[in-house]
Design a protein around this motif. Structure first.
Motif, mmCIF file in Angstrom:
data_model
loop_
_atom_site.group_PDB
_atom_site.id
_atom_site.type_symbol
_atom_site.label_atom_id
_atom_site.label_comp_id
_atom_site.label_asym_id
_atom_site.label_seq_id
_atom_site.Cartn_x
_atom_site.Cartn_y
_atom_site.Cartn_z
ATOM 1 N N TYR A 102 0.831 -1.202 0.000
ATOM 2 C CA TYR A 102 0.000 0.000 0.000
ATOM 3 C C TYR A 102 0.868 1.256 0.000
ATOM 4 N N MET A 158 0.900 4.133 -2.980
ATOM 5 C CA MET A 158 0.659 5.566 -2.762
ATOM 6 C C MET A 158 1.846 6.405 -3.222
ATOM 7 N N HIS A 173 2.083 6.194 5.475
ATOM 8 C CA HIS A 173 1.443 7.335 4.825
ATOM 9 C C HIS A 173 2.332 8.567 4.695
ATOM 10 N N GLY A 202 3.553 9.790 1.165
ATOM 11 C CA GLY A 202 3.025 11.090 0.763
ATOM 12 C C GLY A 202 4.105 12.093 0.446
ATOM 13 N N VAL A 221 -6.836 7.455 6.781
ATOM 14 C CA VAL A 221 -5.404 7.781 6.873
ATOM 15 C C VAL A 221 -5.092 8.439 8.214
ATOM 16 N N SER A 224 -1.990 12.631 -3.783
ATOM 17 C CA SER A 224 -1.347 11.698 -2.855
ATOM 18 C C SER A 224 -0.635 12.422 -1.723
ATOM 19 N N ASN A 270 -2.262 11.686 1.851
ATOM 20 C CA ASN A 270 -1.453 10.753 2.631
ATOM 21 C C ASN A 270 -0.384 11.459 3.460
ATOM 22 N N GLY A 291 -1.550 11.886 7.053
ATOM 23 C CA GLY A 291 -0.778 11.060 7.980
ATOM 24 C C GLY A 291 -0.038 11.885 9.016
#
Length: 349
Positions: free
Chosen positions: A87, A91, A146, A150, A244, A288, A292, A296
């Motif tokens: 994942y 991302m 994340h 990100g 998130v 993104s 994220n 995050g």
């Protein structure tokens, strides 16, 4: 069996993310994005089995292929942690997947997994890791997954420049299906660190639902307040952002604290994303970085609100994660684009 079930649930969210990318982007690119995204996930899975898991969670260079006998506990942990890594890689490539060539993606995912994700996973999640021992709280990946992905996607978006494609026609069916698979898989994502079926893991299901509600409602309200004409995309994005923002604190917050953290962090993420789109020259085609990276980050800061004693470790953990992610991605991105392969020409603004 608990970790196996969580892994199978999370496996769906990996490819739900690919579906969401297809929904965001031009229909003309759908076939290529499906191909590139799936190939990247398969290659990352091979790397995880070949060495990355053992570097991250056993602190040694080893491979599943060299093992004569592996315990069930290690195998289940390997499968579960694979989904977190997939994942994160998914991302990381999202911001530029519409304009990144296949060989770029393979090289970027290889170096990023080994030089960004694995070190951070060891530092924050391994009991011998410096940040773990310092007291950093990152229950299911707000930092490791994340923030790292990100902020790395931010770097790649700046390196690759403007997209040559027009993405005005959002495809709502793949976007909705992608959101459904991701949100379903997130129950496993948030529960897996518990390691067993217990009252704590069941309570995390409730807190995950509250994260979905908080993100979806706050983004819908703010989109309406900003008089956005298309409200479906903010609603679906808000659901994902709510999830998130839950990841760092979901294991330590109570339900009310979870809803307050996710509601506040989701609202601030929406406002910051709007500011980024207006003021920064950043062509992040799936947002993104904002969803994220910022989501995050704010969710990780939310831990401090409910546990002030974690303030110093948490801030150090955030700074280390951002620094490692951005510096390594700058170096790796430039190596891939300028040294190993010819740089993809920037489209004219």
């Amino acid at each position: 069996m608990f970790l196996l079930l969580c892994s199978l649930i999370m496996w769906l969210m990996i490819f739900g993310l690919g579906l969401m990318y297809v929904g965001y982007l031009s229909p003309k690119l759908s076939s290529r994005i499906f191909y590139q995204y799936t190939l990247t996930m398969l290659w990352t899975t091979f790397l995880w089995l070949a060495c990355a898991y053992f570097v991250s969670f056993q602190g040694r260079l080893d491979s599943i292929f060299s093992q004569q006998e592996v315990s069930q506990k290690v195998l289940l942990d390997l499968l579960c942690q694979l989904c977190f890594a997939l994942y994160a890689v998914g991302m990381m490539v999202g911001a530029t997947i519409d304009r990144t060539k296949t060989h770029h993606l393979i090289l970027l995912s290889t170096f990023w997994l080994l030089l960004v994700y694995c070190p951070l996973a060891y530092l924050i999640w391994h009991p011998a890791g410096w940040l773990f021992q310092l007291g950093v709280v990152d229950f299911s990946g707000g930092l490791v997954v994340h923030v790292s992905a990100g902020f790395s996607s931010l770097v790649l978006a700046k390196l690759l420049g403007k997209t040559p494609h027009q993405h005005s026609n959002t495809q709502h069916l793949p976007l909705y299906l992608g959101m459904m698979l991701i949100s379903f898989g997130w129950f496993g994502f948030n529960m897996a660190p518990v390691g067993e079926l217990s009252s704590k893991s069941v309570l995390i299901i409730i807190k995950t639902l509250l994260a979905i509600i908080s993100g979806g409602l706050t983004w819908s309200i703010l989109a309406k307040w900003h008089k956005e004409e298309k409200l479906t995309v903010p609603l679906l994005n808000g659901v994902i952002v709510g999830l998130v923002t839950s990841t760092s604190a979901v294991g330590v917050a109570n339900p009310l604290e979870m809803m307050l953290i996710c509601g506040t962090a989701s609202s601030l993420t929406y406002l910051m994303m709007a500011w980024i789109q207006k003021h920064l020259s950043l062509d992040d085609v799936v947002d993104s970085f904002a969803m994220n990276g910022i989501g995050g980050l704010l969710g990780s800061l939310g831990v401090i609100a409910i546990a002030p004693e974690t303030a110093l470790p948490q801030i150090i953990g955030i700074l280390v994660t951002i620094t490692v992610s951005m510096i390594v991605t700058i170096v790796v991105g430039k190596m891939v684009l300028y040294v190993f392969v010819k740089k993809t020409p920037k489209a004219k603004s």
